[in-house]
Design a protein around this motif. Structure first.
Motif, short mmCIF file in Angstrom:
data_model
loop_
_atom_site.label_atom_id
_atom_site.label_comp_id
_atom_site.label_asym_id
_atom_site.label_seq_id
_atom_site.Cartn_x
_atom_site.Cartn_y
_atom_site.Cartn_z
N PHE A 103 10.67 37.04 0.96
CA PHE A 103 9.74 36.64 2.01
C PHE A 103 8.38 36.32 1.40
N SER A 104 7.67 35.40 2.06
CA SER A 104 6.31 35.06 1.64
C SER A 104 5.52 34.61 2.85
N GLU A 105 4.19 34.70 2.75
CA GLU A 105 3.31 34.30 3.85
C GLU A 105 2.84 32.87 3.65
N ARG A 106 2.89 32.08 4.70
CA ARG A 106 2.41 30.70 4.62
C ARG A 106 0.93 30.65 4.99
N ALA A 107 0.15 29.98 4.20
CA ALA A 107 -1.29 29.88 4.44
C ALA A 107 -1.63 28.54 5.10
N GLY A 108 -2.85 28.47 5.65
CA GLY A 108 -3.34 27.23 6.21
C GLY A 108 -2.87 26.93 7.63
N LEU A 109 -2.33 27.94 8.33
CA LEU A 109 -1.85 27.76 9.70
C LEU A 109 -2.70 28.59 10.65
N VAL A 110 -2.69 28.22 11.92
CA VAL A 110 -3.53 28.90 12.91
C VAL A 110 -3.14 30.36 13.06
N PHE A 111 -1.83 30.64 13.19
CA PHE A 111 -1.44 32.03 13.28
C PHE A 111 -0.43 32.40 12.18
N PRO A 112 -0.22 33.69 11.95
CA PRO A 112 0.61 34.12 10.82
C PRO A 112 2.04 33.57 10.89
N VAL A 113 2.51 33.07 9.78
CA VAL A 113 3.88 32.58 9.66
C VAL A 113 4.48 33.13 8.38
N GLN A 114 5.63 33.74 8.50
CA GLN A 114 6.34 34.29 7.35
C GLN A 114 7.52 33.40 7.00
N GLN A 115 7.60 33.03 5.75
CA GLN A 115 8.72 32.19 5.29
C GLN A 115 9.80 33.07 4.69
N GLN A 116 11.02 32.89 5.13
CA GLN A 116 12.17 33.61 4.58
C GLN A 116 13.00 32.65 3.76
N SER A 117 13.12 32.95 2.48
CA SER A 117 13.89 32.10 1.57
C SER A 117 15.15 32.85 1.16
N THR A 119 16.01 28.02 4.16
CA THR A 119 14.62 28.35 4.46
C THR A 119 14.45 28.50 5.96
N ALA A 120 13.89 29.63 6.38
CA ALA A 120 13.63 29.90 7.80
C ALA A 120 12.20 30.40 7.94
N PHE A 121 11.69 30.35 9.19
CA PHE A 121 10.32 30.77 9.44
C PHE A 121 10.26 31.71 10.64
N HIS A 122 9.31 32.66 10.57
CA HIS A 122 9.13 33.64 11.65
C HIS A 122 7.64 33.80 11.93
N THR A 123 7.31 33.95 13.21
CA THR A 123 5.91 34.15 13.58
C THR A 123 5.80 35.05 14.81
N HIS A 176 7.95 40.85 20.30
CA HIS A 176 8.94 39.89 19.83
C HIS A 176 8.30 38.83 18.95
N SER A 177 9.11 38.22 18.10
CA SER A 177 8.63 37.14 17.25
C SER A 177 9.48 35.90 17.48
N ARG A 178 8.98 34.77 17.06
CA ARG A 178 9.69 33.51 17.20
C ARG A 178 10.21 33.10 15.83
N SER A 179 11.42 32.58 15.79
CA SER A 179 12.02 32.18 14.51
C SER A 179 12.67 30.81 14.63
N CYS A 180 12.84 30.16 13.49
CA CYS A 180 13.58 28.91 13.47
C CYS A 180 14.43 28.86 12.20
#
Length: 266
Positions: A88-102, A118-122, A136-140
């Motif tokens: 997992f890693s944190e994505r920078a430069g976005l309005v709210f926190p987004v975690q990248q799952q690789s 690659t998936a994303f969670h916020t 709850h969090s949102r994922s794609c």
């Protein structure tokens, strides 16, 4: 309880929005202009707390569309043993926190990645994180990303990889202990659950660990065919004390490991 608090805060904010809109509209005398200012002001003020959510959702949707993908190497079907090297890693430069799952699997034989997802969670914006999202969090995820859906059995590859790593690691540990000439006691320091051994062939265990320590020279041939093997992962010279971890392996009728466990004594 959280829902009631959220409703109370939301109601209070609507009242504040209405009052603010009326105040701003009162500064304009033409009725049509005052009405327009009132409507626009109310909408702007009422939606202000959700501004980051509106922008952030669009950013998140674009990120998912472009980068939530699955990739598989052309030779993936030939891989027999794999290891998960993702994280997992944190994505920078976005309005709210987004975690990248690789999710990345590498071929154990050469270390090359042959399959990645690659998936994303916020958790969302400020209000969502404050309680409106109820934890709850949102994922794609990509539409089709499971190994089986793509024609490969990742679970079997990983299981085989864990098995080979266990045999290699503890085979090396056992050889070092057996060849030790020091006067001090020596034993294996880490004893993880030997679950990966289940399913290993008798030949694979013999190649990695050598003959069981319980085999006597005069009965070695029959011992090697026994259903139960034990290995002593320790060396305790006379007059010394220490832990004596032993690995017990049970074979099934198909000549594969049926069960395995550690035992300890002092």
């Amino acid at each position: 309880m959280i829902g009631l608090i959220v409703l109370a805060i939301g109601g209070a904010w609507l009242l504040i929005s209405m009052a603010s809109a009326r105040f701003l509209a009162s500064k304009f005398k033409p009725p049509l202009v005052a009405a327009l200012v009132a409507v626009l002001s109310f909408v702007a003020i009422a939606t202000l707390p959700f501004a980051d959510e509106i922008v952030g959702r669009r950013q998140f949707a674009n990120l998912c569309k472009k980068e939530a993908v699955v990739w598989m190497a052309p030779n993936s079907a030939t891989v027999t043993a794999a290891k998960n090297v993702g994280g997992f890693s944190e994505r920078a430069g976005l309005v709210f926190p987004v975690q990248q799952q690789s999710i990345r699997y590498a071929n154990l034989s050469n270390g090359e990645v042959f399959y990645s997802v690659t998936a994303f969670h916020t958790p969302g914006g400020v209000l969502m994180r404050a309680g409106l999202g109820l934890g709850h969090s949102r994922s794609c995820w990509p539409e089709r990303w499971g190994g089986r859906a793509l024609g490969i059995d990742i679970d079997a590859m990983v299981k085989r990889g864990e098995q080979l790593e266990f045999l290699e690691q503890f085979g090396s540990e056992l050889r070092a202990i057996r060849s030790s000439t020091t006067a001090s006691a020596r034993w294996v320091r880490t004893v993880p659950e030997p679950r990966p051994l289940v399913g290993a062939s008798r030949e694979a265990v013999l190649n990695a660990f050598g003959a069981p320590d319980t085999c006597q020279p005069e009965a070695k041939e029959s011992c090697l065919k026994s259903r139960s093997w034990s290995y002593q992962f320790f060396r305790i010279p006379a007059g010394s004390t220490g832990l004596t971890p032993q690995l017990h392996i049970q074979f099934g009728g198909n000549e594969e490991v049926e069960s395995s466990k550690w035992s300890f004594s002092k």
